[in-house]
Design an enzyme around this catalytic site. Structure first.
Site, PDB file in Angstrom:
ATOM      1  CE  LYS B 116      -4.106  -1.951   2.058  1.00 32.75           C
ATOM      2  NZ  LYS B 116      -5.051  -1.957   3.154  1.00 32.75           N
ATOM      3  CD  GLU B 201      -5.071   6.076   4.346  1.00 34.11           C
ATOM      4  OE1 GLU B 201      -4.440   5.690   3.372  1.00 34.11           O
ATOM      5  OE2 GLU B 201      -6.274   5.775   4.543  1.00 34.11           O
ATOM      6  NE  ARG B 294      -7.946  -9.525  -5.525  1.00 35.09           N
ATOM      7  CZ  ARG B 294      -9.065  -8.921  -5.203  1.00 35.09           C
ATOM      8  NH1 ARG B 294     -10.110  -8.994  -6.009  1.00 35.09           N
ATOM      9  NH2 ARG B 294      -9.198  -8.219  -4.091  1.00 35.09           N
TER      10      ARG B 294
END
Lengths: 223, 448
Positions: B116, B201, B294
């Site tokens: 990430k 965050e 994916r």
């Protein structure tokens, strides 16, 4: 090793040998694998009911192996040996044949114990035969003064929070109502199984990573 | 190079879904199945099945076993589906090393976007907005400094994973106990992903989850297939998805889709992928969340509004073909919903309900598609996740599609096990949902 009563093929023997090696080198004393009616128990240092240096294998005669992997429909084209191939109809076969120890005393060996070892009738692996609440003819019966803790669902049972962690409980442990006595993993969801009562754990009928069915007895608690 | 045989390294409905497209394309299919899935629908539909191990999920997570199975069965290509090994760079790399075509992105892209923090850096570099916060925190003190700078509430997340594990929200009221929450999140992350690294965050109180389906080819071309709204979630698990996202302006829609294409073009991403954004309802701003390298569970809603078979495009790209269309060639028609039907009892705390299906009737009719691996008599195993069917509907507009879904869910009959279908019907008829006022906590009000 040669084939034993055609029960195992060469790959299986190799797998079992590898398991024994792994256990001997590990810090664990006891390993039980159960699947599709085939149960393999490996113990060392007197752990569990496997006895020192024993391997116990229970299952039926109709064991599938790499050579018989093509199913009736002809669609199953092969198998990658990822474990010991097991029978799918142990309960139907129900053969009970003891083939004894073949290992040298004191070392890891193999005994084949061909008996029905289904998950619906778990073995009393802890506690002594005199302990109330242990299986009688494969049945675990409720008795006065004892509470049987049962599985709430299908799933994989864990006796510990993670590999290497101490077990939640053990035979002889004094526990309180609400104490976690095991974890059940069902469809990637974990459910903590807690004791319904205060008391002493008198017997544990299941082992780590055993597959459970709803209502299956897990342990007996003396109130 | 045309692909003529493919091994499917997955199970359940997605294995069936992939096999279906392969059958249309004339590709021979080989299913890599655990013993528990030997009698599955995917095994019945595949040309061949190889049993690769015992039932537990570890069988489907074993890279060596999958590659060995592919080689043994002489499969030319491998499709990883979603979940399991689909985002494991090692599998893509192992396939490349052994000359097996991996139907997915290159290992380096899986690796980059799977982290990430690295993905966030890439987003920043190509001007895609990211949630205010820090790239990485190395101590509680560091976390506290960042929290004070961007303001509470904040969220602590595991750098190495998702799914809610290693995730803690810290509100202004929790600020005094932030040290404890930090330690818990780090421990959870370490246990779940083997890496206790966290990032922090700004926590968006009123959020929507909007994601963009993209396709990229080996020539560096990339297109988007529009956005999906996946805000209707329970415990971070998506339950209802729709294409397109309701109640957003065309300007915002275009902005988000362009940002996604910019991101994937910047790394010359190949194959299908999804760029996920969080949309702050209060501030009307969107931020990059992560990229999934994916096919997604919810890809059918995009297929319904674009008419594009995403698995077919995946296979075309993997075989070296260029995208057969430019952005301008892609059009969007109507609205689509997907409901995930899970084997869970919504009236008993969503307790999982594995077991034998003794009755099974699925909806049919115009605009209705059912992706499932279940059938009458199938025993839903307890080893895997609880998804048993996806009901997908298409309609002229959102309301038409919603009504079709309500009618479709009403047709469902499943006996022997409980399912979430009744609960989903309730969600679909709740006034906030009807009006498109979706957000990530929409279910809180409905759960009682």
């Amino acid at each position: 090793m040669s084939n034993i009563l055609n029960f195992f093929d060469g790959d299986d023997i190799g797998e079992i040998s590898a398991l024994i090696d792994k256990l001997e080198k590990s810090s664990f004393d006891y390993l039980k694998l159960e699947r599709d009616g085939v149960c393999i128990v490996i113990g060392k240092n007197g752990a569990g009911d496997a006895g020192a240096g024993n391997v116990e294998i229970a299952g039926s005669m109709g064991v599938s192996n790499a050579a018989s992997a093509v199913s009736a429909g002809g669609r199953v084209a092969g198998r990658v040996a990822g474990g010991v191939a097991g029978s799918h109809n142990a309960a139907e076969m129900g053969a009970s044949v003891s083939i004894g120890n073949i290992g040298a005393p004191g070392t890891s060996g193999i005994s084949g114990n061909l008996e029905t070892h289904g998950t619906s009738e778990p073995p009393g692996i802890s506690g002594t035969p005199e302990t109330p609440g242990t299986p009688v003819n494969g049945e675990i019966v409720e008795q006065d003064g004892y509470v049987i803790v049962r599985s709430p669902n299908y799933g994989l049972f864990y006796t510990q929070s993670e590999p290497g962690a101490p077990p939640y409980t053990h035979v002889g442990a004094m526990i309180k109502a609400g104490d976690t006595v095991g974890l059940l993993e069902t469809m990637k969801t974990f459910t903590a199984i807690s004791s319904p009562t205060d008391g002493e754990v008198s017997a544990i009928y299941v082992v780590n990573e055993e597959t459970l069915e709803p209502g299956q007895p897990l342990m007996s608690i003396q109130i | 190079m045309k692909i003529y045989s493919m091994i499917i390294a997955n199970r359940g409905e997605i294995a069936v879904r992939i096999i279906r497209t392969c059958r249309v394309l004339g590709i021979e299919t080989i299913l890599a199945a655990s013993e528990a899935d030997e009698e599955s629908m995917a095994a019945r539909l595949a040309d061949r099945t190889i049993i690769i191990g015992p039932p537990p999920t570890s069988t489907y997570l074993n890279v060596d076993l999958m590659v060995q199975a592919a080689l043994e069965m002489r499969a030319q290509a491998l499709h990883p589906g979603y979940g399991f090994l689909s985002e494991r760079a090692e599998l893509a790399q192992a396939c490349a090393d052994k000359g097996i075509i991996f139907v997915g992105p290159k290992a380096e892209h899986i690796e980059k976007m799977g982290n990430k923090l690295a993905a966030r850096m890439i987003a920043i570099e190509c001007g895609v907005p990211v949630v205010p916060g820090s790239e990485k925190i190395d101590s509680y003190e560091h976390a506290r400094r960042v929290a004070d700078a961007i303001g509470f509430p904040v969220i602590l997340k595991a750098a190495a994973g998702g799914g809610g594990r290693g995730m803690k929200i810290v509100t202004a009221e929790d600020a005094t106990s932030m040290k404890q929450l930090y330690d818990e999140a780090s421990a959870e992350a370490a246990a779940a992903f083997g890496d206790g690294t966290l990032y922090i965050e700004k926590y968006i109180t009123h959020a929507r989850h909007i994601e963009v389906q993209i396709l990229g080819d080996k020539n560096g071309e990339a297109v988007h297939l529009g956005e999906r709204d996946c805000s209707t979630q329970r415990r971070h698990q998506k339950l209802i998805e729709e294409a397109g996202a309701p109640n957003i302006s065309d300007a915002l829609r275009n902005d988000i889709c362009d940002a996604a294409v910019r991101l994937v073009k910047s790394i010359s991403y190949e194959n299908a992928g999804t760029v996920e954004f969080v949309y702050d309802i209060d501030e009307e701003k969107y931020y990059f969340l992560e990229m999934n390298t994916r096919i997604q569970v919810e890809h059918p809603v995009t297929e319904m509004v674009t008419g594009i078979d995403i698995v077919r495009e995946q296979i075309n790209i993997a075989s070296g073909g260029g995208l057969p269309f430019a952005q301008g060639d892609i059009s969007f028609r109507g609205h689509a919903f997907e409901c995930r039907i899970n084997a869970e009892d919504p009236f008993a705390g969503f307790r999982p309900t594995p077991g034998v299906i003794t009755g099974w009737e699925m909806p049919q009719g115009p605009g209705v598609r059912v992706d499932t691996h279940c059938y009458h008599g199938y025993k839903v195993p307890f080893f895997y996740d609880s998804l048993i069917a996806k009901i997908i509907v298409h309609g002229d507009d959102r309301e038409h599609a919603r009504r079709r879904m309500v009618a479709a869910l009403d047709e469902i009959v499943v006996d022997g096990i409980s399912t979430t279908a009744p609960f989903l019907s309730e969600v679909l008829t709740a006034s906030d949902f009807i009006d498109g006022r979706v957000h990530t906590r929409i279910l809180d009000g409905l759960m009682g």
